[in-house]
Design a protein around this motif. Structure first.
Motif, PDB file in Angstrom:
ATOM      1  N   ILE A 107       0.833  -1.203   0.000  1.00 18.48           N
ATOM      2  CA  ILE A 107       0.000   0.000   0.000  1.00 18.48           C
ATOM      3  C   ILE A 107       0.867   1.252   0.000  1.00 18.48           C
ATOM      4  O   ILE A 107       0.645   2.183  -0.783  1.00 18.48           O
ATOM      5  CB  ILE A 107      -0.952   0.010   1.204  1.00 18.48           C
ATOM      6  N   LEU A 108       1.858   1.301   0.886  1.00 14.60           N
ATOM      7  CA  LEU A 108       2.721   2.482   0.965  1.00 14.60           C
ATOM      8  C   LEU A 108       3.487   2.689  -0.330  1.00 14.60           C
ATOM      9  O   LEU A 108       3.640   3.832  -0.809  1.00 14.60           O
ATOM     10  CB  LEU A 108       3.687   2.343   2.141  1.00 14.60           C
ATOM     11  N   GLU A 109       3.976   1.610  -0.915  1.00 12.14           N
ATOM     12  CA  GLU A 109       4.716   1.682  -2.166  1.00 12.14           C
ATOM     13  C   GLU A 109       3.824   2.208  -3.290  1.00 12.14           C
ATOM     14  O   GLU A 109       4.221   3.087  -4.066  1.00 12.14           O
ATOM     15  CB  GLU A 109       5.242   0.288  -2.499  1.00 12.14           C
ATOM     16  N   GLN A 110       2.604   1.703  -3.359  1.00 17.09           N
ATOM     17  CA  GLN A 110       1.673   2.121  -4.406  1.00 17.09           C
ATOM     18  C   GLN A 110       1.243   3.573  -4.201  1.00 17.09           C
ATOM     19  O   GLN A 110       1.148   4.354  -5.159  1.00 17.09           O
ATOM     20  CB  GLN A 110       0.449   1.211  -4.418  1.00 17.09           C
ATOM     21  N   ALA A 111       0.970   3.938  -2.949  1.00 14.16           N
ATOM     22  CA  ALA A 111       0.541   5.306  -2.649  1.00 14.16           C
ATOM     23  C   ALA A 111       1.615   6.305  -3.049  1.00 14.16           C
ATOM     24  O   ALA A 111       1.316   7.362  -3.645  1.00 14.16           O
ATOM     25  CB  ALA A 111       0.218   5.440  -1.164  1.00 14.16           C
ATOM     26  N   GLU A 112       2.872   5.997  -2.750  1.00 10.47           N
ATOM     27  CA  GLU A 112       3.967   6.903  -3.106  1.00 10.47           C
ATOM     28  C   GLU A 112       4.141   6.977  -4.617  1.00 10.47           C
ATOM     29  O   GLU A 112       4.377   8.067  -5.170  1.00 10.47           O
ATOM     30  CB  GLU A 112       5.260   6.426  -2.442  1.00 10.47           C
ATOM     31  N   ALA A 113       4.013   5.841  -5.305  1.00  9.16           N
ATOM     32  CA  ALA A 113       4.157   5.836  -6.764  1.00  9.16           C
ATOM     33  C   ALA A 113       3.070   6.684  -7.416  1.00  9.16           C
ATOM     34  O   ALA A 113       3.342   7.450  -8.357  1.00  9.16           O
ATOM     35  CB  ALA A 113       4.101   4.408  -7.281  1.00  9.16           C
ATOM     36  N   GLU A 114       1.851   6.584  -6.917  1.00  3.09           N
ATOM     37  CA  GLU A 114       0.757   7.378  -7.486  1.00  3.09           C
ATOM     38  C   GLU A 114       0.957   8.863  -7.190  1.00  3.09           C
ATOM     39  O   GLU A 114       0.620   9.720  -8.010  1.00  3.09           O
ATOM     40  CB  GLU A 114      -0.577   6.878  -6.946  1.00  3.09           C
ATOM     41  N   ARG A 115       1.518   9.162  -6.018  1.00  5.05           N
ATOM     42  CA  ARG A 115       1.779  10.569  -5.684  1.00  5.05           C
ATOM     43  C   ARG A 115       2.846  11.153  -6.614  1.00  5.05           C
ATOM     44  O   ARG A 115       2.682  12.254  -7.157  1.00  5.05           O
ATOM     45  CB  ARG A 115       2.247  10.688  -4.235  1.00  5.05           C
ATOM     46  N   VAL A 116       3.922  10.406  -6.829  1.00  2.00           N
ATOM     47  CA  VAL A 116       5.006  10.872  -7.699  1.00  2.00           C
ATOM     48  C   VAL A 116       4.516  11.034  -9.129  1.00  2.00           C
ATOM     49  O   VAL A 116       4.892  11.974  -9.837  1.00  2.00           O
ATOM     50  CB  VAL A 116       6.200   9.894  -7.636  1.00  2.00           C
ATOM     51  N   ALA A 117       3.627  10.117  -9.566  1.00  2.00           N
ATOM     52  CA  ALA A 117       3.107  10.170 -10.933  1.00  2.00           C
ATOM     53  C   ALA A 117       2.035  11.241 -11.108  1.00  2.00           C
ATOM     54  O   ALA A 117       1.607  11.516 -12.224  1.00  2.00           O
ATOM     55  CB  ALA A 117       2.536   8.810 -11.322  1.00  2.00           C
ATOM     56  N   GLY A 118       1.610  11.855 -10.000  1.00  2.00           N
ATOM     57  CA  GLY A 118       0.599  12.904 -10.074  1.00  2.00           C
ATOM     58  C   GLY A 118      -0.803  12.391 -10.294  1.00  2.00           C
ATOM     59  O   GLY A 118      -1.672  13.125 -10.768  1.00  2.00           O
ATOM     60  N   ILE A 119      -1.049  11.136  -9.946  1.00  2.00           N
ATOM     61  CA  ILE A 119      -2.391  10.562 -10.122  1.00  2.00           C
ATOM     62  C   ILE A 119      -2.976  10.132  -8.779  1.00  2.00           C
ATOM     63  O   ILE A 119      -3.911   9.333  -8.737  1.00  2.00           O
ATOM     64  CB  ILE A 119      -2.368   9.357 -11.092  1.00  2.00           C
ATOM     65  N   ASP A 120      -2.418  10.661  -7.704  1.00  2.00           N
ATOM     66  CA  ASP A 120      -2.895  10.287  -6.377  1.00  2.00           C
ATOM     67  C   ASP A 120      -4.288  10.867  -6.131  1.00  2.00           C
ATOM     68  O   ASP A 120      -4.606  11.973  -6.569  1.00  2.00           O
ATOM     69  CB  ASP A 120      -1.926  10.755  -5.296  1.00  2.00           C
ATOM     70  N   ASP A 121      -5.099  10.093  -5.437  1.00  2.00           N
ATOM     71  CA  ASP A 121      -6.470  10.487  -5.116  1.00  2.00           C
ATOM     72  C   ASP A 121      -6.473  11.083  -3.712  1.00  2.00           C
ATOM     73  O   ASP A 121      -6.503  10.356  -2.719  1.00  2.00           O
ATOM     74  CB  ASP A 121      -7.391   9.273  -5.205  1.00  2.00           C
ATOM     75  N   GLN A 122      -6.427  12.412  -3.642  1.00  2.00           N
ATOM     76  CA  GLN A 122      -6.391  13.094  -2.355  1.00  2.00           C
ATOM     77  C   GLN A 122      -7.805  13.482  -1.928  1.00  2.00           C
ATOM     78  O   GLN A 122      -8.565  14.042  -2.709  1.00  2.00           O
ATOM     79  CB  GLN A 122      -5.504  14.341  -2.434  1.00  2.00           C
ATOM     80  N   THR A 123      -8.140  13.199  -0.689  1.00  2.00           N
ATOM     81  CA  THR A 123      -9.413  13.589  -0.104  1.00  2.00           C
ATOM     82  C   THR A 123      -9.124  14.517   1.067  1.00  2.00           C
ATOM     83  O   THR A 123      -7.970  14.646   1.493  1.00  2.00           O
ATOM     84  CB  THR A 123     -10.190  12.357   0.399  1.00  2.00           C
ATOM     85  N   PRO A 124     -10.135  15.187   1.610  1.00  2.00           N
ATOM     86  CA  PRO A 124      -9.888  16.057   2.769  1.00  2.00           C
ATOM     87  C   PRO A 124      -9.271  15.316   3.960  1.00  2.00           C
ATOM     88  O   PRO A 124      -8.599  15.924   4.786  1.00  2.00           O
ATOM     89  CB  PRO A 124     -11.282  16.582   3.111  1.00  2.00           C
ATOM     90  N   ALA A 125      -9.479  13.995   4.034  1.00  2.00           N
ATOM     91  CA  ALA A 125      -8.932  13.226   5.155  1.00  2.00           C
ATOM     92  C   ALA A 125      -7.553  12.657   4.853  1.00  2.00           C
ATOM     93  O   ALA A 125      -6.744  12.451   5.763  1.00  2.00           O
ATOM     94  CB  ALA A 125      -9.880  12.080   5.520  1.00  2.00           C
ATOM     95  N   GLY A 126      -7.270  12.401   3.575  1.00  2.00           N
ATOM     96  CA  GLY A 126      -5.993  11.804   3.215  1.00  2.00           C
ATOM     97  C   GLY A 126      -6.067  11.116   1.868  1.00  2.00           C
ATOM     98  O   GLY A 126      -7.074  11.176   1.164  1.00  2.00           O
ATOM     99  N   GLN A 127      -4.991  10.450   1.511  1.00  2.00           N
ATOM    100  CA  GLN A 127      -4.883   9.813   0.202  1.00  2.00           C
ATOM    101  C   GLN A 127      -5.615   8.477   0.172  1.00  2.00           C
ATOM    102  O   GLN A 127      -5.557   7.692   1.111  1.00  2.00           O
ATOM    103  CB  GLN A 127      -3.411   9.587  -0.150  1.00  2.00           C
TER     104      GLN A 127
END
Length: 335
Positions: A107-127
């Motif tokens: 999960i952490l690896e995927q979350a960081e990869a999506e953040r770096v790629a600019g496709i992360d799903d950010q919500t008011p509470a978190g990713q």
């Protein structure tokens, strides 16, 4: 006091008495506390006059002599009782240490990869990390309740069979993040799409929450109102729930799995630490419900091609022709 003396000796004496009384009342004498777990010490010069078994806080509606919020257990009989009464139960060591570490790492690896790629799903509470079935074999294994990936899989499957009936399908599977010092999520029920209809006898949706990190009130442990599924049941179709108790933060150790009723009021808490906190929630529904994920479109062709029969049956009973083509325009085979 001096001003009162200037006006009148009598008033000055009254001021003197009040001054002495205030000095006495607000004194701060040196005290030696009893540092012994065998003693109960009352604060502020108080006196302990009675010790007895107490009931739960009134605002939680836990006013029963036998109130006892669910604790992590491996006893399926207790799990059933907790689920029916409180709307949730906690499976102790639902994932082994190795399974928990692998789950969190992915999960952490995927979350960081999506953040770096600019496709992360950010919500008011978190990713959020969505459509986990495409993001690691471990997640497909969890949907299948495969003990290789989640050692409590057979117990989870049994609880889902009992609450939803055999033939239930996966509604969605995503990782819910609580980032440091972001907003809490609004409390809600996951069975909301059926409102104003409320299933009274049993839920139509049951969540399985995978907890790969210790959670508590400090790092945004899920807010939950124990027993709140009963409020919905009592209100009935289109009924008014009225005032609800305040939620509490879930506290659980890494590796615990929470199974909870889709009518239970819950939401992501505030993470007051400096580290991200992730859990992953898999929702499961009765087979007549439309799923949140359109699996025939969202499952990657390579995942679909290698999917087991059990995984395909869990994803809206995907048929063999669809699997062979590995495309999104195949036939859906419903039981």
């Amino acid at each position: 006091r001096q001003i009162l003396y200037l006006l009148s000796t009598f008033l000055g004496l009254i001021g003197l008495v009040l001054t002495v009384w205030c000095y006495y009342f607000f004194r701060d004498p040196e005290r030696i506390s009893i540092n012994d777990d065998n003693y109960l010490v009352s604060p502020a010069d108080g006196l302990i006059i009675k010790v007895e078994e107490s009931t739960g806080p009134k605002e939680f509606n836990l006013l029963t002599k036998d109130f006892n919020l669910p604790k992590a257990t491996k006893d399926i009989r207790q799990l059933r009782k907790d689920f029916a009464y409180w709307g949730y139960c906690l499976i102790e060591e639902g994932m082994s240490r190795n399974q928990t570490e692998a789950f969190l790492h992915r999960i952490l690896e995927q979350a960081e990869a999506e953040r770096v790629a600019g496709i992360d799903d950010q919500t008011p509470a978190g990713q959020y990390v969505n459509t986990l079935v495409n993001k690691g074999r471990i997640f497909g294994g969890c949907i299948e309740q495969d003990p290789e990936f989640v050692q409590a899989g057979p117990v989870i499957e049994q609880l889902l069979n009992e609450s939803l009936g055999k033939g239930w399908i996966c509604h969605s599977f995503l990782a819910n993040g609580a980032d440091p010092w972001k907003y809490p999520q609004g409390v809600h029920i996951d069975q909301g799409p059926l409102l104003p209809w409320v299933t009274a006898s049993a839920p139509a949706l049951v969540n399985t929450m995978y907890i790969p990190q210790d959670v508590d009130d400090e790092n945004g442990g899920t807010l939950i109102i124990p027993g709140s599924h009963k409020l919905l049941m009592e209100a009935g179709d289109g009924g008014v729930v009225g005032e609800v108790p305040r939620p509490i933060n879930l506290e659980a150790e890494a590796g615990t799995i929470m199974v909870f009723d889709g009518r239970v009021i819950h939401g992501t808490g505030v993470n007051r630490t400096d580290k991200k906190r992730f859990v992953a929630t898999m929702s499961n529904v009765k087979p007549w419900m439309r799923t949140q994920e359109n699996w025939s479109l969202s499952v990657a062709p390579d995942v679909l091609e290698g999917a087991s029969d059990k995984l395909c049956l869990s994803l809206i009973h995907i048929s063999e022709p669809t699997r062979r083509r590995g495309s999104s325009d195949g036939v859906m085979c419903l039981k």
